[in-house]
Motif scaffolding. Structure first.
Motif, PDB file in Angstrom:
ATOM      1  N   ALA A   7     -50.443  68.755  25.459  1.00 43.89           N
ATOM      2  CA  ALA A   7     -50.027  68.856  24.206  1.00 43.89           C
ATOM      3  C   ALA A   7     -50.976  69.150  23.192  1.00 43.89           C
ATOM      4  O   ALA A   7     -52.320  69.001  23.986  1.00 43.89           O
ATOM      5  CB  ALA A   7     -50.032  68.275  22.981  1.00 43.89           C
ATOM      6  N   GLY A   8     -51.222  70.640  22.673  1.00 41.59           N
ATOM      7  CA  GLY A   8     -52.309  70.906  22.744  1.00 41.59           C
ATOM      8  C   GLY A   8     -52.379  71.166  21.492  1.00 41.59           C
ATOM      9  O   GLY A   8     -51.941  70.952  20.772  1.00 41.59           O
ATOM     10  N   PRO A   9     -53.971  71.573  20.677  1.00 41.82           N
ATOM     11  CA  PRO A   9     -54.139  71.316  18.513  1.00 41.82           C
ATOM     12  C   PRO A   9     -53.316  72.564  18.744  1.00 41.82           C
ATOM     13  O   PRO A   9     -53.189  73.938  18.994  1.00 41.82           O
ATOM     14  CB  PRO A   9     -55.489  72.131  19.002  1.00 41.82           C
ATOM     15  N   PRO A  10     -52.754  72.572  16.914  1.00 41.67           N
ATOM     16  CA  PRO A  10     -51.425  73.388  16.864  1.00 41.67           C
ATOM     17  C   PRO A  10     -52.661  75.074  17.201  1.00 41.67           C
ATOM     18  O   PRO A  10     -53.785  74.814  16.928  1.00 41.67           O
ATOM     19  CB  PRO A  10     -52.269  73.636  15.084  1.00 41.67           C
ATOM     20  N   LEU A  11     -51.728  76.281  16.613  1.00 37.06           N
ATOM     21  CA  LEU A  11     -53.241  77.326  17.217  1.00 37.06           C
ATOM     22  C   LEU A  11     -53.230  77.862  15.459  1.00 37.06           C
ATOM     23  O   LEU A  11     -52.994  77.639  14.504  1.00 37.06           O
ATOM     24  CB  LEU A  11     -51.581  78.447  17.913  1.00 37.06           C
ATOM     25  N   GLU A  12     -54.043  78.554  15.920  1.00 39.72           N
ATOM     26  CA  GLU A  12     -54.573  79.338  14.310  1.00 39.72           C
ATOM     27  C   GLU A  12     -54.126  79.848  13.469  1.00 39.72           C
ATOM     28  O   GLU A  12     -52.714  80.590  14.001  1.00 39.72           O
ATOM     29  CB  GLU A  12     -55.648  80.649  14.551  1.00 39.72           C
ATOM     30  N   ASN A  94     -43.645  73.462  15.119  1.00 37.28           N
ATOM     31  CA  ASN A  94     -44.651  72.736  13.765  1.00 37.28           C
ATOM     32  C   ASN A  94     -45.934  73.253  14.471  1.00 37.28           C
ATOM     33  O   ASN A  94     -47.282  72.815  13.450  1.00 37.28           O
ATOM     34  CB  ASN A  94     -44.628  71.472  14.342  1.00 37.28           C
ATOM     35  N   GLY A  95     -45.937  73.949  15.356  1.00 38.82           N
ATOM     36  CA  GLY A  95     -47.314  75.316  15.335  1.00 38.82           C
ATOM     37  C   GLY A  95     -48.475  74.478  16.781  1.00 38.82           C
ATOM     38  O   GLY A  95     -49.571  75.030  16.410  1.00 38.82           O
ATOM     39  N   GLU A  96     -47.923  73.494  17.673  1.00 40.02           N
ATOM     40  CA  GLU A  96     -48.260  73.289  18.059  1.00 40.02           C
ATOM     41  C   GLU A  96     -48.126  74.212  19.690  1.00 40.02           C
ATOM     42  O   GLU A  96     -47.444  74.862  19.877  1.00 40.02           O
ATOM     43  CB  GLU A  96     -48.157  71.773  18.879  1.00 40.02           C
ATOM     44  N   ASN A  97     -48.976  74.387  20.691  1.00 36.96           N
ATOM     45  CA  ASN A  97     -48.953  74.559  22.106  1.00 36.96           C
ATOM     46  C   ASN A  97     -48.979  73.878  22.910  1.00 36.96           C
ATOM     47  O   ASN A  97     -49.957  72.612  23.072  1.00 36.96           O
ATOM     48  CB  ASN A  97     -50.398  75.282  22.166  1.00 36.96           C
ATOM     49  N   LEU A  98     -48.225  73.641  23.395  1.00 36.29           N
ATOM     50  CA  LEU A  98     -47.815  73.057  24.216  1.00 36.29           C
ATOM     51  C   LEU A  98     -47.651  73.810  26.337  1.00 36.29           C
ATOM     52  O   LEU A  98     -47.711  74.463  26.212  1.00 36.29           O
ATOM     53  CB  LEU A  98     -46.718  72.391  24.557  1.00 36.29           C
ATOM     54  N   LYS A  99     -47.771  72.469  26.810  1.00 36.97           N
ATOM     55  CA  LYS A  99     -47.755  73.228  28.591  1.00 36.97           C
ATOM     56  C   LYS A  99     -47.305  71.690  29.508  1.00 36.97           C
ATOM     57  O   LYS A  99     -47.521  70.586  28.456  1.00 36.97           O
ATOM     58  CB  LYS A  99     -48.842  72.824  29.441  1.00 36.97           C
ATOM     59  N   LEU A 100     -45.889  72.068  29.924  1.00 36.10           N
ATOM     60  CA  LEU A 100     -45.565  70.732  30.532  1.00 36.10           C
ATOM     61  C   LEU A 100     -44.850  71.328  31.980  1.00 36.10           C
ATOM     62  O   LEU A 100     -45.281  72.296  32.479  1.00 36.10           O
ATOM     63  CB  LEU A 100     -43.957  70.827  30.049  1.00 36.10           C
TER      64      LEU A 100
END
Length: 241
Positions: A7-12, A94-100
């Motif tokens: 999981a990464g931080p929410p985008l702008e 909910n605004g998160e940026n994710l990689k899996l």
């Protein structure tokens, strides 16, 4: 191999605008997305697949997209992978940026591993209206990684067996012990390379600490002193090991 999620931080909150392309039509956008070698999908807020680019349909072996359009995205994925996708959709909503990284066979049953990113799509007011997912076929890389892991485990098992057989012969005991020790260090280096993933390089200090670890004990610890900050490639890692 276990599927993984990052999981990464929410985008702008404000979307990126491209000067001169404000009036880009859906047909033009689809044509642009079709040029990508990756599988690109648009996912609505309910987690359903609304669009998939041409190369994505080829990669997933989908002959007629109309037969799957509107299907919940997680339904494409088996077991544990489906749970990861549902979680990624909920968090991207909910605004998160994710990689899996997860396993998913194609529509025709061909086994595939995918590197997947999920990013929220926002309107001009910053409200999330859906998600975009980019998937890349990494089946070959995963197969190579698993082969390395299996080979290393098998080598370690065979060496332990050989060492046990040689243990009763004083002429062979020292030799067998030395060979086992050297290959154990190679195994430690190999695990570091596997942990490095696609980068294919290892931090020199981390390598030295891993290689020296077996020589320490509760009575005599080993500390690695000042080491240059250096990333070394696979060949040099094995040479040092």
């Amino acid at each position: 191999m276990t599927s993984v999620l990052f999981a990464g931080p929410p985008l702008e909150e404000q979307p990126t605008r491209i000067p001169g392309f404000e009036a880009l039509s859906s047909e033009m956008l689809a044509a642009v997305l079709d040029q990508s070698i990756d599988c690109i999908k648009l996912i609505d807020l309910k987690g359903r697949v609304s669009f998939m680019n041409r190369n994505g349909r080829c990669a997933m072996e989908i002959d007629d997209f109309s037969l799957v359009a509107g299907t919940e995205w997680s339904a494409f994925w088996p077991g544990e992978s489906a749970d990861l996708i549902r979680d990624a959709v909920a968090r991207a909503r909910n605004g998160e940026n994710l990689k899996l990284e997860a396993f998913c066979p194609t529509a025709k049953g061909s086994p595939r591993w995918w590197d997947v990113s999920v990013t929220p799509l926002r309107d001009a007011d910053g409200v999330v209206k859906g998600m975009i997912s980019v998937s890349r076929d990494i089946t070959a890389q995963v197969a190579e990684r698993e082969l390395r892991e299996t080979t290393t485990a098998e080598m370690r098992h065979r060496l332990h067996n050989a060492y046990s057989l040689a243990g009763g012969d004083p002429r062979l005991r020292n030799f067998a012990g030395e060979v086992l020790e050297r290959l154990s260090r190679l195994g430690a280096a190999q695990r570091l390379l596997l942990e490095a993933g696609d980068a294919g390089t290892v931090d020199l200090r981390a390598l030295l600490e891993r290689l020296m670890l077996p020589f320490g004990s509760a009575a005599c610890t080993i500390d690695v002193g000042k080491v240059p900050e250096l990333e070394i490639n696979e060949e040099d890692v094995r040479t040092l090991a």
